[in-house]
Design a protein around this motif. Sequence first.
Motif, PDB file in Angstrom:
ATOM      1  N   HIS A  10      30.985  39.250  35.284  1.00 26.40           N
ATOM      2  CA  HIS A  10      31.090  40.632  35.309  1.00 26.40           C
ATOM      3  C   HIS A  10      29.947  41.219  36.249  1.00 26.40           C
ATOM      4  O   HIS A  10      29.778  42.543  36.283  1.00 26.40           O
ATOM      5  CB  HIS A  10      31.227  41.397  34.090  1.00 26.40           C
ATOM      6  CG  HIS A  10      32.407  41.271  33.241  1.00 26.40           C
ATOM      7  ND1 HIS A  10      32.676  40.363  32.246  1.00 26.40           N
ATOM      8  CD2 HIS A  10      33.801  41.532  33.767  1.00 26.40           C
ATOM      9  CE1 HIS A  10      34.030  40.431  31.900  1.00 26.40           C
ATOM     10  NE2 HIS A  10      34.675  40.896  32.784  1.00 26.40           N
ATOM     11  N   GLU A  11      29.039  40.462  36.514  1.00 28.32           N
ATOM     12  CA  GLU A  11      27.620  40.734  37.510  1.00 28.32           C
ATOM     13  C   GLU A  11      28.013  41.094  38.975  1.00 28.32           C
ATOM     14  O   GLU A  11      28.751  40.233  39.359  1.00 28.32           O
ATOM     15  CB  GLU A  11      26.812  39.961  37.314  1.00 28.32           C
ATOM     16  CG  GLU A  11      26.063  39.841  35.692  1.00 28.32           C
ATOM     17  CD  GLU A  11      24.983  38.835  35.433  1.00 28.32           C
ATOM     18  OE1 GLU A  11      24.127  39.062  34.792  1.00 28.32           O
ATOM     19  OE2 GLU A  11      24.979  37.910  36.271  1.00 28.32           O
ATOM     20  N   LYS A  12      27.432  42.006  39.241  1.00 33.02           N
ATOM     21  CA  LYS A  12      27.540  42.184  40.790  1.00 33.02           C
ATOM     22  C   LYS A  12      26.217  41.707  41.544  1.00 33.02           C
ATOM     23  O   LYS A  12      25.195  42.210  41.176  1.00 33.02           O
ATOM     24  CB  LYS A  12      27.926  43.747  41.147  1.00 33.02           C
ATOM     25  CG  LYS A  12      29.263  44.145  40.575  1.00 33.02           C
ATOM     26  CD  LYS A  12      29.250  45.597  40.934  1.00 33.02           C
ATOM     27  CE  LYS A  12      30.726  46.325  40.195  1.00 33.02           C
ATOM     28  NZ  LYS A  12      30.804  47.891  40.604  1.00 33.02           N
ATOM     29  N   TRP A  18      25.998  39.426  48.095  1.00 37.46           N
ATOM     30  CA  TRP A  18      27.700  39.328  47.874  1.00 37.46           C
ATOM     31  C   TRP A  18      28.439  39.026  49.312  1.00 37.46           C
ATOM     32  O   TRP A  18      29.314  38.247  49.172  1.00 37.46           O
ATOM     33  CB  TRP A  18      27.953  40.699  47.595  1.00 37.46           C
ATOM     34  CG  TRP A  18      29.221  41.015  47.079  1.00 37.46           C
ATOM     35  CD1 TRP A  18      30.356  40.262  46.957  1.00 37.46           C
ATOM     36  CD2 TRP A  18      29.518  42.434  46.317  1.00 37.46           C
ATOM     37  NE1 TRP A  18      31.342  41.081  46.475  1.00 37.46           N
ATOM     38  CE2 TRP A  18      30.933  42.279  45.921  1.00 37.46           C
ATOM     39  CE3 TRP A  18      28.717  43.624  45.992  1.00 37.46           C
ATOM     40  CZ2 TRP A  18      31.579  43.078  45.244  1.00 37.46           C
ATOM     41  CZ3 TRP A  18      29.570  44.731  45.243  1.00 37.46           C
ATOM     42  CH2 TRP A  18      30.956  44.183  44.993  1.00 37.46           C
ATOM     43  N   SER A  22      30.766  35.640  49.462  1.00 37.15           N
ATOM     44  CA  SER A  22      32.258  35.886  49.451  1.00 37.15           C
ATOM     45  C   SER A  22      32.779  35.118  50.515  1.00 37.15           C
ATOM     46  O   SER A  22      33.966  34.489  50.667  1.00 37.15           O
ATOM     47  CB  SER A  22      32.460  37.280  49.250  1.00 37.15           C
ATOM     48  OG  SER A  22      32.050  37.997  48.328  1.00 37.15           O
ATOM     49  N   SER A 311      30.587  35.255  39.381  1.00 38.74           N
ATOM     50  CA  SER A 311      31.023  36.822  39.619  1.00 38.74           C
ATOM     51  C   SER A 311      32.495  37.128  40.206  1.00 38.74           C
ATOM     52  O   SER A 311      32.821  36.546  41.159  1.00 38.74           O
ATOM     53  CB  SER A 311      30.115  37.603  40.528  1.00 38.74           C
ATOM     54  OG  SER A 311      30.612  39.006  40.688  1.00 38.74           O
ATOM     55  N   TYR A 313      33.638  39.560  41.142  1.00 37.37           N
ATOM     56  CA  TYR A 313      33.442  40.405  42.457  1.00 37.37           C
ATOM     57  C   TYR A 313      33.090  39.751  43.746  1.00 37.37           C
ATOM     58  O   TYR A 313      33.523  40.166  44.766  1.00 37.37           O
ATOM     59  CB  TYR A 313      32.007  41.289  41.870  1.00 37.37           C
ATOM     60  CG  TYR A 313      32.600  42.555  40.916  1.00 37.37           C
ATOM     61  CD1 TYR A 313      33.584  43.523  41.297  1.00 37.37           C
ATOM     62  CD2 TYR A 313      32.067  42.256  39.714  1.00 37.37           C
ATOM     63  CE1 TYR A 313      33.603  44.328  39.847  1.00 37.37           C
ATOM     64  CE2 TYR A 313      32.124  42.938  38.698  1.00 37.37           C
ATOM     65  CZ  TYR A 313      33.045  44.160  38.912  1.00 37.37           C
ATOM     66  OH  TYR A 313      33.291  44.843  37.967  1.00 37.37           O
ATOM     67  N   VAL A 314      32.423  38.530  43.441  1.00 37.97           N
ATOM     68  CA  VAL A 314      32.428  37.864  44.622  1.00 37.97           C
ATOM     69  C   VAL A 314      33.764  37.309  45.217  1.00 37.97           C
ATOM     70  O   VAL A 314      34.038  37.351  46.478  1.00 37.97           O
ATOM     71  CB  VAL A 314      31.572  36.484  44.241  1.00 37.97           C
ATOM     72  CG1 VAL A 314      31.338  35.340  45.532  1.00 37.97           C
ATOM     73  CG2 VAL A 314      30.153  36.868  43.882  1.00 37.97           C
ATOM     74  N   GLY A 317      35.456  40.024  46.825  1.00 41.39           N
ATOM     75  CA  GLY A 317      35.052  39.992  48.463  1.00 41.39           C
ATOM     76  C   GLY A 317      35.626  39.115  49.196  1.00 41.39           C
ATOM     77  O   GLY A 317      36.129  39.387  50.330  1.00 41.39           O
TER      78      GLY A 317
END
Length: 430
Positions: A10-12, A18, A22, A311, A313-314, A317
């Motif tokens: 859950h870390e950005k 980033w 990604s 992550s 979020y990666v 991305g």
Amino acid sequence: MSNTTVLDVHEKPPAGKWLALSLQHMFAMFGATILVPQLVGLSPAIALLTSGIATIIFILVTRFKVPAYLGSSFAFIAPILAAKESGGIGSAMIGSMFVALVYSLVSLIIWRTGSGWIMKILPPVVVGPVIMVIGLAVAPVAVNMASTIEVNGVDEYNLLHFSAALVTLATAIICLMFFRGVISLMPVLIGIIVGYIYSLAIGIVEYEKIFAAKFIEVPQFLLPGIDYEFVITPTLLLIMVPISIVTISEHIGHQLVLGKVVERDFIKDPGLNRSLLGDGLGTLISGLLGGPPKTTYGENIGVMAITRVYSVYVILGAAVFAILFSFNGTLMAVISTIPKAVLGGISILLFGIIASSGLRMLVDHKVDFGEQRNLVICSVILVIGIGGASINVSETFQVGGMALAAIIGVLLNLILPGRDKATLADETTE
């Protein structure tokens, strides 16, 4: 290597990092994701677009808890080709949608009853040989693509083109065997790039369409009711749906491996029902837009294992980059000019790896071929699947090859005596 996590689920990461992380994930899945549509006659742009969309759907359904990327599934290459032959490309898309419905149905059953029953129906002695069939059944396709060119409608052997296939194959093998880190996780992409450069040097690339392409171009969608009639036949369902037997097992395997890497139990939280539903919905949207069925990618799990960046979020991305790249007309034009020989060269390795992974499953689970039961199940699956046996009841009801092999394998496992003993042995191994 330290086991310290760099970024947890859950870390950005910071913006610059980033972007780089990604892109790394996108390139890790890029080669395999565009190869499947190239082999079956679908749009690479749509495959790339739908892989991004499917990944976003998967992450939403799993509540941002599972950092997995969804790309084109190799398990459906032969079924898509068979579906196209029986009813056109629209049939393959309809079949893909029904595969998604099977995923959703199984997800619902797991939600209500748990997941223990799946492995009783799909033990390694069934899934392993079927995976081997998936790779070996399409081996002639890879060799034909690698070594022949079409002359007046007939495939003829061509040594120059075969040399491009060998260069591509050798490059991919070198990346796998002699490099570590991210390069070892992108043998398909690097092999295709080197093979393409070699093909340019020997003059077998028809690159005129690259200069005619627009930089920004909307992918060519394949929509039901517009580009093809939505017609369902028993043959179509029997070609595509039984392969779910293998892909569901593959999905479970990937969730277990990813869980070990990230040190979480994804089978329990968010639950196998949610991850399988996410996979199914991604495949459904892909089929509706004209893309191949989807599956979680081992390449991206490998990237996470090396970078220790987990992550979600990666991964998101990477999905966004895939969607953006699908609208790059110039890039898609370059992909369309990749010589058949280059695709054939990389397919020789990939199809062989698929077949070998089935064999590895049998070895890892210590399937005892001294037991007549195991010997019979494996033997029948292999010969029926690779030999292309079929049951033709009518023009609208036919089942054969890989699908028939999977169905018979499941039935033999349920019918033949000794199943309880085999299940107990497998649980002991695990």
